[in-house]
Structure formats: C-alpha cells, structure tokens
Design an enzyme around this catalytic site. Structure first.
Site, PDB file in Angstrom:
ATOM      1  N   ASP A  24     -10.325  71.217 -88.840  1.00 44.51           N
ATOM      2  CA  ASP A  24      -9.767  70.184 -89.745  1.00 44.51           C
ATOM      3  C   ASP A  24     -10.936  69.569 -90.606  1.00 44.51           C
ATOM      4  OD1 ASP A  24      -7.842  68.337 -90.762  1.00 44.51           O
ATOM      5  OD2 ASP A  24      -8.771  66.911 -89.481  1.00 44.51           O
ATOM      6  N   CYS A  87      -5.040  71.461 -90.364  1.00 45.27           N
ATOM      7  CA  CYS A  87      -5.028  70.673 -91.567  1.00 45.27           C
ATOM      8  C   CYS A  87      -4.101  71.236 -92.646  1.00 45.27           C
ATOM      9  CB  CYS A  87      -6.532  70.554 -92.171  1.00 45.27           C
ATOM     10  SG  CYS A  87      -6.719  69.884 -93.553  1.00 45.27           S
ATOM     11  N   CYS A 198       0.162  65.723 -93.155  1.00 52.49           N
ATOM     12  CA  CYS A 198      -1.364  65.614 -92.956  1.00 52.49           C
ATOM     13  C   CYS A 198      -1.405  65.257 -91.574  1.00 52.49           C
ATOM     14  CB  CYS A 198      -1.725  64.436 -93.934  1.00 52.49           C
ATOM     15  SG  CYS A 198      -3.532  63.987 -93.557  1.00 52.49           S
ATOM     16  N   HIS A 200      -3.718  63.733 -90.138  1.00 54.65           N
ATOM     17  CA  HIS A 200      -4.078  62.596 -89.628  1.00 54.65           C
ATOM     18  C   HIS A 200      -2.718  61.531 -89.314  1.00 54.65           C
ATOM     19  CE1 HIS A 200      -8.242  63.783 -91.035  1.00 54.65           C
ATOM     20  NE2 HIS A 200      -8.517  62.641 -90.702  1.00 54.65           N
TER      21      HIS A 200
END
Ligand code: DGL
Length: 284
Positions: A24, A87, A198, A200
């Site tokens: 990522d 990612c 995403c 994250h």
C-alpha cells in the site's frame, strides 16, 4: 519499470512455502493484512508501505504504474508467490498492468467491495468514499454497473482523509468535521450502502458509522482475504494448516514512524521495520 512481461518462473519456482506480498502507499493496507493474518494464519507475509511516495491519491496513473512495477519487482526478488495490491488507488491505476506483466497472481481490492455493495443495497443507492484518483478513474462505477446497471452511485473524493489518518493525527474535532463534510453528500443522496474505497478508511470506521447511521459500510479486507485463500488453494499453493506463519514489514520512508503507527492500528508488535527504497526514493 519492466515494460515487458516479467518471467519470474524461470528464476524461481512458485511454491507453497513462499510468502504473500502485500503493499500500500502507507499503513492503510494493514486493514487488509489484518484479515489475511486472521484467515490465513499458516501463511508468511511481507508487507511494504510506500510511505516516501505517500499519498498515491495525488499521483497520475502513469506514475503509479511505474512505481507499483518497481515495488512488485522488489517483492518478487524477496520471493513471493502472490501479490496483494492493498490500495484502492493503486488497484484502479495499475493492478491490470501488473497482472499483464507478472507471472505471479496479482489480486487487487476493488472487485470484492463493488460486488458486495450490489448484493447489499436494498434501495439501489450506493455511496463511495475514496481518494481523488480512485474517484476519477470511475472504476467502482463501472464494476457496480457491470453487476447491476440500475444502481445509482454517489462518489465523494476525500483528498484530506487518508493523509490525516497516515499522519496519525489525533481523533479531534477537526477530523470529525472532515468526516461530517465528506459524508454529507451521501446522506443527501440517501444511500443505504457505502463502500470505504480506500484501505485507510476502516481505521476510522467508528467516526464514519456515526455520520452514516443505518448505512452498511463495505470494506475490502474480509472478501479479499477469502479470494486470496481460494486463489492459492486452487493452484495448490496454500500452506497446510498447523504452523504459525511469519510476517515482516518494510517501508520506503521513516521506519520508526511506520512501526509506531502500524502497531497501534494492527494491535500487534511489528518487529524491526526495514527501510527499502525499491527504486526511486521519492516522486520526481
Ligand atoms: N490506501 C490508499 C488507497 O486505498 C490511499 C491513500 C493514498 O492516497 O495513498 O487508496
């Protein structure tokens, strides 16, 4: 970057005892690794966080294709039997390219969420939160419409969100306001299902839930880990159960910062994090 097909099988036979490579732009892919570790405990993992190149969300497709080719080259040098692009931005820009040039299986993160969103929505209104590059690519819309052309998709680019998470910022009023702002168009569109596009974003899932009450949030980890397991099993490359797999971490930026943030999110010790440039130290 390799411009032609990279023949890995000549140099090294792909066998079950090799590790799974995961990468990522930063710590976001750890939300995917977390599921892989839980579902495939006998496997070894090598995780690369491209923190010197973070954020991928601002890069062009050409930059991402070149960069991810360098990272894949490094992972293959280390000996991996499969590469997970953990990612969304890199998957949208470069997973197809990597699949064309590499001999190892390459699995990205977008297809499982797109499919799960279509299966989940009742009012056929789906929201997407993602980086600018991912939204711009239109990949999620295409995948969702391939499953159900009648689903209405509301996509919201969130340029400040992954950088705030990657910087390890405190969960203060600023980040709550940011999440509120990005979720507002999704509430207006009355979506009942939102893709966290995403890797994250699952790290702030509680904040997102509060802004999207009654909405089902879809993230990539669980489905993707199942796909990785199935892909290895069918190829006869799955490690037999009964051993405890190993894991190691590398990043292109500051290893101390990666270790601190990574162990906080993964809730396990990361051990020594190696600094690896894997090509150019940072974008030109
Ligand atoms: N984790 C990356 C993704 O899933 C995004 C962060 C970035 O902009 O690099 O898209």
């Amino acid at each position: 970057m390799p411009s032609e097909r990279v023949e890995v099988t000549e140099a090294m036979e792909l066998t079950a005892d090799l590790a799974i490579g995961v990468f990522d732009s930063g710590v976001g892919g750890l939300t995917v690794l977390d599921e892989l570790l839980a579902q495939l405990p006998a496997e070894d993992f090598l995780y690369f966080g491209d923190t010197a190149w973070f954020p991928y969300g601002e890069k062009t497709d050409a930059q991402l294709r070149e960069r991810t080719g360098e990272i894949a080259g490094w992972l293959l040098d280390q000996g991996v039997k499969l590469i997970v692009v953990a990612c969304n931005t890199a998957t949208a820009a470069a997973a197809g390219h990597l699949q064309r040039i590499l001999d190892v299986p390459v699995i990205g993160v977008m297809t499982p969420e797109a499919h799960a969103a279509v299966l989940t929505t009742r009012n056929r209104r789906v929201g997407l939160l993602a980086t600018e590059a991912t939204v711009r690519s239109g990949s999620y819309e295409r995948m969702i419409r391939a499953h159900d052309a009648g689903v209405e998709v509301t996509s919201v680019p969130c340029p400040r969100l992954a950088p705030a998470i990657q910087a390890g910022e405190a969960f203060d009023d600023g980040i709550v306001e940011m999440v509120r702002e990005y979720c507002a168009p999704l509430r207006d569109a009355q979506v009942d299902t939102v893709i966290l596009g995403c890797t994250h974003y699952p790290m702030i899932e509680r904040l997102l839930r509060r802004q999207l009450p009654g909405v089902t949030l879809i993230s990539s980890g669980e489905e993707l880990a199942r796909e990785v397991g199935e892909s290895l099993r069918r190829r006869g490359m799955l490690r037999p159960a009964g051993r405890e797999g190993d894991y190691r971490f590398a990043c292109s930026g500051d290893p101390g910062a990666f270790r601190e943030l990574g162990s906080r999110f993964l809730q396990m010790p990361l051990g020594a994090v190696e600094r690896v440039l894997a090509g150019a130290p940072e974008p030109a």
